[in-house]
Every structure is written in C-alpha cells, then in structure tokens.
Design a protein around this motif. Structure first.
Motif, short mmCIF file in Angstrom:
data_model
loop_
_atom_site.label_atom_id
_atom_site.label_comp_id
_atom_site.label_asym_id
_atom_site.label_seq_id
_atom_site.Cartn_x
_atom_site.Cartn_y
_atom_site.Cartn_z
N GLN A 414 -6.58 -26.23 -18.62
CA GLN A 414 -6.52 -25.23 -19.69
C GLN A 414 -5.55 -25.63 -20.80
OE1 GLN A 414 -8.32 -22.61 -20.12
NE2 GLN A 414 -9.31 -22.22 -18.16
N LYS A 415 -4.51 -26.39 -20.45
CA LYS A 415 -3.51 -26.80 -21.44
C LYS A 415 -3.83 -28.15 -22.08
CE LYS A 415 0.27 -24.31 -19.15
NZ LYS A 415 1.60 -24.44 -18.50
N ARG A 416 -5.03 -28.66 -21.79
CA ARG A 416 -5.50 -29.93 -22.33
C ARG A 416 -4.71 -31.13 -21.81
NH1 ARG A 416 -6.67 -28.53 -28.76
NH2 ARG A 416 -8.35 -27.04 -28.40
N CYS A 417 -4.18 -30.97 -20.63
CA CYS A 417 -3.49 -32.09 -19.96
C CYS A 417 -4.47 -32.71 -18.96
CB CYS A 417 -2.25 -31.59 -19.22
SG CYS A 417 -1.01 -30.87 -20.32
N LEU A 418 -4.36 -34.02 -18.77
CA LEU A 418 -5.24 -34.70 -17.82
C LEU A 418 -5.03 -34.15 -16.42
CD1 LEU A 418 -5.35 -38.54 -18.53
CD2 LEU A 418 -7.07 -36.83 -19.06
N THR A 419 -6.13 -33.86 -15.73
CA THR A 419 -6.07 -33.49 -14.33
C THR A 419 -5.97 -34.77 -13.49
OG1 THR A 419 -8.47 -33.60 -14.15
CG2 THR A 419 -7.52 -31.46 -14.76
N ALA A 420 -5.78 -34.60 -12.18
CA ALA A 420 -5.76 -35.79 -11.30
C ALA A 420 -7.10 -36.52 -11.40
CB ALA A 420 -5.48 -35.36 -9.87
N HIS A 421 -8.18 -35.74 -11.47
CA HIS A 421 -9.51 -36.33 -11.65
C HIS A 421 -9.59 -37.02 -13.00
CE1 HIS A 421 -13.85 -36.81 -11.52
NE2 HIS A 421 -13.98 -36.08 -12.62
N GLY A 422 -9.02 -36.39 -14.02
CA GLY A 422 -9.03 -36.97 -15.36
C GLY A 422 -8.28 -38.29 -15.43
N GLU A 423 -7.21 -38.41 -14.67
CA GLU A 423 -6.46 -39.68 -14.63
C GLU A 423 -7.36 -40.81 -14.14
OE1 GLU A 423 -3.48 -40.41 -15.54
OE2 GLU A 423 -2.34 -38.53 -15.69
N GLN A 424 -8.20 -40.51 -13.14
CA GLN A 424 -9.14 -41.52 -12.65
C GLN A 424 -10.20 -41.84 -13.70
OE1 GLN A 424 -10.00 -39.19 -8.85
NE2 GLN A 424 -10.08 -41.28 -8.07
N VAL A 425 -10.73 -40.80 -14.31
CA VAL A 425 -11.79 -40.97 -15.31
C VAL A 425 -11.31 -41.83 -16.47
CG1 VAL A 425 -13.17 -39.74 -17.05
CG2 VAL A 425 -13.00 -38.84 -14.72
N ALA A 426 -10.06 -41.60 -16.92
CA ALA A 426 -9.52 -42.29 -18.08
C ALA A 426 -9.37 -43.79 -17.85
CB ALA A 426 -8.19 -41.68 -18.48
N LYS A 427 -9.32 -44.22 -16.63
CA LYS A 427 -9.12 -45.63 -16.33
C LYS A 427 -10.44 -46.40 -16.22
CE LYS A 427 -4.77 -44.71 -13.95
NZ LYS A 427 -4.07 -44.64 -12.66
N VAL A 428 -11.56 -45.68 -16.30
CA VAL A 428 -12.87 -46.33 -16.17
C VAL A 428 -13.37 -46.72 -17.56
CG1 VAL A 428 -15.26 -46.06 -15.38
CG2 VAL A 428 -13.38 -44.97 -14.11
N SER A 429 -13.86 -47.95 -17.69
CA SER A 429 -14.33 -48.43 -19.00
C SER A 429 -15.75 -47.95 -19.25
CB SER A 429 -14.27 -49.96 -19.07
OG SER A 429 -15.07 -50.52 -18.04
N SER A 430 -15.91 -46.64 -19.34
CA SER A 430 -17.21 -46.03 -19.57
C SER A 430 -16.98 -44.68 -20.23
CB SER A 430 -17.94 -45.85 -18.23
OG SER A 430 -19.30 -45.61 -18.42
N HIS A 431 -18.03 -44.10 -20.77
CA HIS A 431 -17.91 -42.79 -21.40
C HIS A 431 -17.42 -41.77 -20.37
CE1 HIS A 431 -19.10 -39.00 -23.32
NE2 HIS A 431 -19.18 -39.67 -24.45
N PRO A 432 -16.58 -40.81 -20.79
CA PRO A 432 -16.03 -39.83 -19.84
C PRO A 432 -17.09 -39.12 -19.00
CG PRO A 432 -14.91 -39.63 -21.94
CD PRO A 432 -16.00 -40.63 -22.14
#
Length: 865
Positions: A414-432
């Motif tokens: 809700q605060k636009r901070c990366l979730t734990a899942h988002g941390e994983q997603v951000a490291k993948v060289s592909s579209h979110p």
C-alpha cells in the motif's frame, strides 16, 4: 598513428572541463568521433587511471561494434581493457576499465552497487533517443551523484541533443560542442503522388508506400554506383522489400537485411566492407540511424517512418506503432550517406509533409508501459517518480495507474514499497508481469504438484516478449497460444524455424536464472492459469447468446468468428488490439459505447482452478444494477471477479431513494446526456442557453455544456429521480424545470428575455426562432407580414446595445423561402424590386407594394384588404 578527427580539436578543452566539472553535455555532429575517439582519451586520462568507465549505447549492435573497434585501436582483443556487457552476452575481465553497456545493464549495476565506488565516469551516448531505460539509467546515476558520490562524473553525448532543454534541467552542467566530419549530401524528395501519409494504418495504404519504396529501390540498384542504405520501419517491411527485390539485384550488389533480432553473423555481413567491385543494399530499421558506419554507403533511401513501442491503455497492450520520424531522426539518416564521401539522400515523402513533422521524437516515458520503470524506482526506494531526477516526468494519472497495477501483482504494498515477492520480481530480467508469473509458477509447481509448471511459465514469458511467428493469415483465425507453445517445443532445435529456436533458448536462460528445471513435457492445460497470474484484468467470460467476452476490467473482447477458441466459456487474453473496421452489432453495446477489442492471443482457463489456487478472489455482494434488458433499476445478488459477473440473481430488497438516485447518476456519468429522454422543448432550452454562453458571454451565465451538466447533476438531476426506477418513468420528467435549478430566478427571467422562443410579427403571428451554435438565430415568416418594418428584429442583450440581428427567411404566400436577409432596410431598398416582380407574376391576387417600407403589413389578399 590515428587519423585526425574533428573532435580532436576540443580534446584539451574537453579534458580540462572534465577535470573541473562533474556534469557535461557534449553535442558533436555526425562523424566527429565522439563514440570512437573520445573513449580512448578517457582511458589515457590520468585522473581515471585506476577507475572504471561505463559507456552506454542504446542499441546492442552498436555497443558490441564500438567495443570491438576500441579494443582493436588498443591492439587488444575485446574483453581486456575494453569490454562489453549486454543482456545474455558479455566479454569483460578483471582488467576491463571501459565497459560498453546498454542502458538496462547500468540500472542493474547501480541497484547492486549504489555508490559505484570503482566508477569514475558514466557516458550516455546517443542520449537524444531518450529510451525508458536510458532515462532511468540517467536518473539513478544522477541520484548517486547528488546524494552519494559528489565526485561521480556524468557525460551526455549526441549529434542532435536539445542542449538548451537539458541545461534547464541540469543547471550545474556545462555544454561543449564539436564539429563533425561529413561530406555534402544532395537531398531529393520523391513522394508517391497517390500516397496519403496521414493514413498509414490501413493495409492497402501500407502496401502503397511499400510498393513505392520497392520501385525506387529497384531503380537505384540498377543505376547507382555505390552501396545503398534503405531505412524502413520494421522487420515485416524489410522482409517484404527483400522478397520483392531479390530477383532484381545486379550481380555486383548484395541484398542485406539489418535489424536487432538478426543473427550476429548476418548483422556483420551488412556492416562490414564489401569486396572490391561489389556493393550492398542494406535494408535496415533505425538500428542504423546512429553509431554505425556502413562502409561504402553513399546513397540513403529514407521511407520516413519508424516503429515505436507504445502502451495502449485502452487495448491493455504494448504495441509497435508506425509513425513519421522527427526532423532530428531524418537528419541522422541523411548523414549516413556522407560519412566517407559525398552522397545523396532520397526522402520518399513530399517537402511539404516533411515540414510538418516534429523537431524531436516524443520521449518513450510519455508513451511506454511504466511498470518496469516503477518497479526499479521502488527497488531504489522511491514511491513517486517526482523524487527521481528524471529529465522528464510522465503524466501523473498514468503513473498512478501503473502503481496500482504493481500492487495487484503483489510487487509493491500500500505504501508503494517492494514486497518480499517484489524483491524477487525486480531481480528477474523480464517484464514485471512475466517475472511475477514465473516466480508464482515455481511456487505452485511445488505446492500444487504440477510438474514443469515453472518452465511452462518461462516459455510463455519468452514467447510474449518476442513476436508471434504465425503468419497473419493463420494468426487471424487461431489465437490459441498453446498451439504456438507446442510448435516452439517441436521446432526447438531446427535451423529452419529460427524464431521458435530463439524463443526456446531464451526460455532456458530464464529458467536457469530462476533455478527452474526445463523439460519438454509441459502441462499446457495450465497455460490459461499462468496467463491469469500475469493478466488478471484480462480473464473473460463469454456473454450469454453472443460471441463477445466480458473481461474482469469491464472491457468487451472479440474473437474471430472462425476461431475454435469461441467454444470456450472462460478465457485469458494475452494480447489484444483495436479493430480498424467492425460491424455495428459487435462493436457497440446497448449504450452505444464502442469498447470491443479484438483478441490476438489467448488461452482457455479453468475458473475453478483460479479460485482454488487463490489466483483470483470471488466477491459476493448485493447491489443495485441497471438491467439493460428491462431498462430499469433492480437489486441483484452477484458473485464477481472485479467487474466480471460470474453469477447473479434478482433479490427482493427495498431500495432507498438515495440508492436509486445514485444509480441513475452512475448511468448518467457512464453514458452521458444521450441516455436521458430529453423532449424537443428540453433540447431547445439547452440550445438557447449554450447560445447565450457562446455569443453573450459578457453576461456570465452558468455553463450548460455536457461536461458541466454531468458534474453538477447533484443539483439539477439527483434530487428529482429518487423514486424513478425505470426508463419509462424517466420519460415523464420535466427536464426543463429540472435544468432551471442551475439558474437563479433573475437568470431564468433573463434567459427568456434574451432568447425568446418566438418572434411576434406585426400581424400577431408567432414565428419560432431557431437557435444553434451560429451567431445569428433564424426566423421564417411571410414577407407581406413585414411591410412597414424598418428595423431588423434582434435577440440577446439589446438594452445594452449588444443585441444580435435575426436572420429572416422571407416566405412566399405558399410558405416557400424567397429571400434571406439580416438587414430589412437594405432589402426593401435593393433586391425587393426583383422579388416583387417575381411575386406579382406568381401570386397576382396578393399585395406587392412599390414602397414596402411605408406600407401596412397584411396577411390577406388584395380582395379582403
């Protein structure tokens, strides 16, 4: 001994400035040597002796070629002092001091090492291209410079930079410029006279410009001495021209395509010098626009188009949009003909058309999908883009929608901070979206015990980030993505199916990066399940008794009538597109809204699995709806996923006036004023009111346009419809009285005085006045009833001398128009004589005086006067 280049003239000034300043903007004309000479100075510069330099190139081919060229100038293999790092391809070592990289690579480097402690300088070459990755890379580097490393140096370079604009954005920057080295280029415009360049979306129009290009290329191939560079918008255009030209090439001319996805060996064939006595015709996208010099080219043929990635929020899809290039791009293309000798440029458009093109292309941040940018911003710790030192900000509404999409993907909270899942997603060289799908699939593979679900997700992601390899004729009636996935697995090792082979290899690389095992035994029945992870807003259900699907986002989706996918109740659309031409029945819903999209790629889906795996959640509630079939408001119990209703049934629930009036307000907001059964009297009132706003604006009347009326519906509409539950009852409303609630008593009386509905003539006849958007309203009446009138009647603010004369349509005794005037005196004294003559001949029993200004008006014939 290196050949002297124009940029050598500013070497001392440049190095001195680099010593004193941390941000430099360098504008260097084509051929100056900024990409091939300046980096060698940096390697020799004592200040950078033990530190790394990153040189950014927006295009992979240019990055690799420049790295190889610079290494050869040092007498070394690439990967020693000079190396390159691209996605899935790199040559660097512990000795590498200058890395030529693409923009996305720099963003990843900074995310891993925010202080860039071993880096002295970041060079962003061809900065005018302003890609999304380039803007992000610059913003992160600039943030590091301003907050963490005040000694970090940034250099922006291009031949067509908008220097004044950049200096406004970067007040601490210093601008330098260098002359270029180019030979004279003769320019000629060769438009296709039958071609309308403003209509390049239709298939026939597209073929016209292509065929014109084929005609010019054939002629030049057989007449021109030298190599030819042809700029085309996309790969399909290159293949089309290649097919048309193959049999027309002279024996000494080789036909070479050049685009980003072409194998490296074929790219090099297009770039390397031709053998003695041999020439080339290179068919290229804008990959050849900058940073590449193709030996022997002294003629450029420029079609004047380019393909630009654009995110269409209506279609929910990123697509390549064909458009005219900017003047800056055209200048770059023309310059390719004069790099090594005098040349010529043929522009396949008119000089007039070229004059109307944009000076610079619209930046990608204004039109691209913002999800990848926002995810990296969140990874950097930013919750709104205004906090990043971007050169340009995107529209705020577009940014907010993209943040919401990331939240739905569970990438941010809700605060636009990366979730734990988002941390994983951000490291993948592909579209979110696809990174989220692959990571979730890997987890489901374990928890739901579905073998190879993770690799299926990798294959889907690899295919959707590439392009559909089905020919249009087949793709049109087969949108099933599973058929493509089957072909990819089947042809993974075949050199005859390069697209399928490339997609499969990319899927393996994605799988390895996520520690996912790959296999050819794929659970294809779960294709729709995985697509729902990436595109929850595109889950759709077939409407009863129609061929239209309704999506969870509320969009209507259409599948080709011959596609077997039409037999499925639930689908997930992977790609959609707007129709150029659609039938009324399929493109309009009951309210006349044109929202139907065509499906390009999709898969069937088991809705029960989506619910069981909690990919979607069912909402159950009681609510009012407007029943389109019954044209009335009713209460329903619904089970729905977002806006997609799975089941609903009528319930007996007492409706309050507030609920009913708010439902009518919702319908009015969605459908506009056209949904209200206005009478002619109501429409006439609004027309008169709008006329006052437009032509008597000094009176400062309240606005009465559609937007304002809907915004103020709480005043004039909502209080009067709380007991009305059907469209039939709504027809009985007195909308004129309701609308008058927006005016006070004085304004209501003023409106009647300013815009009378009728003009009462001298004989007492009531003649309706017709108002419109035009300045002067019109009234029609028999000419005989205006005898003696010496002043043209007026409406509006007559008392304050701001009245407007009516247009009078004078009628014959048979009520047929005979003359129009806005000045009665001029009419009586002028053209009346001819009218009198005609009327006497046609209507001899009627009175046609010689002096109408001083005669009495009449509605009788002479016998009864």
């Amino acid at each position: 001994m290196l050949t002297k280049l124009p940029i050598d003239k500013i070497k001392a000034e440049f190095l001195d400035t680099l010593t004193k300043q941390n941000t430099i903007v360098l504008s260097a004309a084509p051929g100056a040597g900024k990409s091939t000479r300046l980096p060698l100075w940096l390697l020799e510069f004592e200040v950078f002796r033990n530190q790394k330099i990153y040189l950014l190139q927006p295009r992979r081919l240019a990055a690799k070629n420049i790295a190889c060229y610079l290494a050869s100038q040092l007498g070394e293999p690439v990967g020693q002092t000079v190396g390159y790092r691209l996605r899935n391809d790199s040559k660097v070592s512990k000795n590498t001091r200058l890395e030529v990289i693409t923009e996305g690579i720099l963003s990843q480097i900074i995310q891993h090492d925010p202080e860039l402690l071993d880096c002295a300088l970041i060079v962003l070459d061809e900065f005018h291209e302003r890609s999304l990755h380039g803007d992000l890379a610059f913003a992160l580097a600039r943030d590091v410079q301003q907050a963490l490393r005040d000694d970090l140096k940034i250099l922006l370079m291009s031949a067509t930079l908008s220097v004044d604009y950049l200096l406004k954005q970067l007040p601490d920057a210093v601008a330098l410029s260098s002359e270029g080295r180019s030979f004279p280029v003769e320019l000629e415009y060769l438009p296709e006279t039958q071609l309308s360049r403003g209509s390049n979306n239709s298939f026939n129009q597209k073929n016209k410009w292509r065929d014109h290009a084929v005609k010019i290329c054939k002629k030049q191939a057989n007449e021109h001495q030298g190599s030819i560079l042809v700029f085309l918008p996309g790969v399909a255009d290159i293949r089309y021209l290649e097919g048309c030209l193959q049999d027309s090439m002279p024996k000494n001319m080789l036909l070479c395509p050049l685009y980003g996805d072409l194998p490296i060996a074929k790219q090099q064939q297009a770039i390397k010098p031709s053998a003695a006595g041999q020439f080339k015709m290179v068919l290229a996208t804008n990959i050849a626009e900058t940073s590449l010099t193709i030996e022997g080219v002294n003629l450029v043929i420029d079609c004047g188009f380019e393909k630009v990635a654009s995110y269409d929020e209506h279609n929910m899809t990123s697509r390549l949009k064909q458009q005219s290039i900017s003047k800056a791009s055209a200048t770059q293309r023309m310059g390719r003909a004069g790099r090594l000798e005098p040349g010529k440029c043929l522009r396949l458009c008119s000089k007039e058309h070229f004059g109307h093109t944009l000076e610079h292309s619209v930046s990608e941040i204004q039109q691209a999908d913002l999800l990848p940018l926002l995810m990296q911003a969140a990874r950097w710790g930013v919750t709104k883009l205004i906090d990043l030192p971007l050169i340009e900000q995107p529209p705020s509404a577009k940014e907010n929608r993209a943040w919401q999409e990331l939240k739905q993907l569970k990438v941010v909270d809700q605060k636009r901070c990366l979730t734990a899942h988002g941390e994983q997603v951000a490291k993948v060289s592909s579209h979110p979206r696809f990174a989220h799908m692959m990571i979730a699939a890997k987890e489901f593979e374990q928890t739901k015990r579905v073998n190879n679900l993770g690799f299926l997700a990798c294959l889907i992601a690899s295919f959707l980030e590439d392009r559909d390899f089905y020919p249009p004729s087949r793709a049109r009636s087969d949108c099933n993505i599973q058929h493509r996935l089957t072909d990819i697995v089947k042809h993974q090792n075949s050199n005859q199916f390069q697209s399928e082979k490339r997609i499969y290899q990319q899927a393996i690389k994605l799988a390895k990066s996520l520690n996912i095992k790959y296999s050819n035994q794929l659970p294809l029945e779960h294709t729709g399940t995985l697509l729902a992870l990436a595109f929850s807003e595109r889950i759709a259900k077939k409407r009863d008794n129609t061929d239209i699907y309704q999506s969870t986002q509320g969009k209507s989706l259409n599948i080709h009538e011959e596609d077997p996918m039409l037999s499925e109740t639930f689908i997930v659309a992977a790609q959609t597109f707007a129709r150029d031409v659609v039938t009324f029945a399929k493109s309009h819903n009951k309210n006349g809204q044109n929202e139907t999209l065509n499906i390009r790629l999709a898969s069937f889906v088991d809705i029960d699995i989506l619910i069981d795996w909690r990919i979607v959640q069912i909402e159950q509630n009681n609510q009012l709806i407007y029943d389109q079939k019954l044209d009335r408001i009713t209460a329903k119990q619904q089970q729905r996923i977002y806006q997609l209703v799975l089941e609903e049934k009528s319930i007996n629930e007492q409706l309050t006036e507030s609920q009913v009036s708010n439902m009518w307000l919702e319908q009015l907001t969605q459908n506009g004023l056209k949904m209200l059964p206005f009478s002619e009297k109501d429409l006439a009132l609004l027309t008169r009111w709008c006329w006052v706003n437009q032509h008597q604006s000094h009176l400062e009347f309240p606005k009465a346009d559609e937007t304002t009326l809907i915004e103020q519906a709480q005043i004039w509409f909502v209080p009067f419809v709380g007991k009305i539950k059907s469209k039939k009852q709504l027809q009985k409303c007195n909308f004129s009285e309701m609308l008058n609630n927006l005016l006070d008593y004085k304004q209501q009386q003023q409106l009647k005085q300013l815009t009378p509905t009728h003009f009462i003539g001298p004989t007492g006849r009531n003649c309706p006045i017709r108002y419109s958007k035009e300045l002067s309203p019109t009234v029609s009446m028999p000419m005989q009833e205006l005898y003696g009138e010496q002043e043209t009647p007026k409406v509006g603010d007559v008392k304050n001398h701001k009245g407007i004369a009516l247009i009078i349509e004078l009628l014959s005794p048979a009520k047929r128009p005979i003359q129009i005037t806005q000045d009665l005196i001029a009419f009586w004294q002028g053209s009346y004589k001819q009218v009198q003559k005609d009327m006497k001949a046609q209507y001899p029993k009627h009175f046609w005086p010689d002096d109408p200004m001083n005669s009495k008006p009449t509605n009788k014939i002479k016998k009864w006067m």
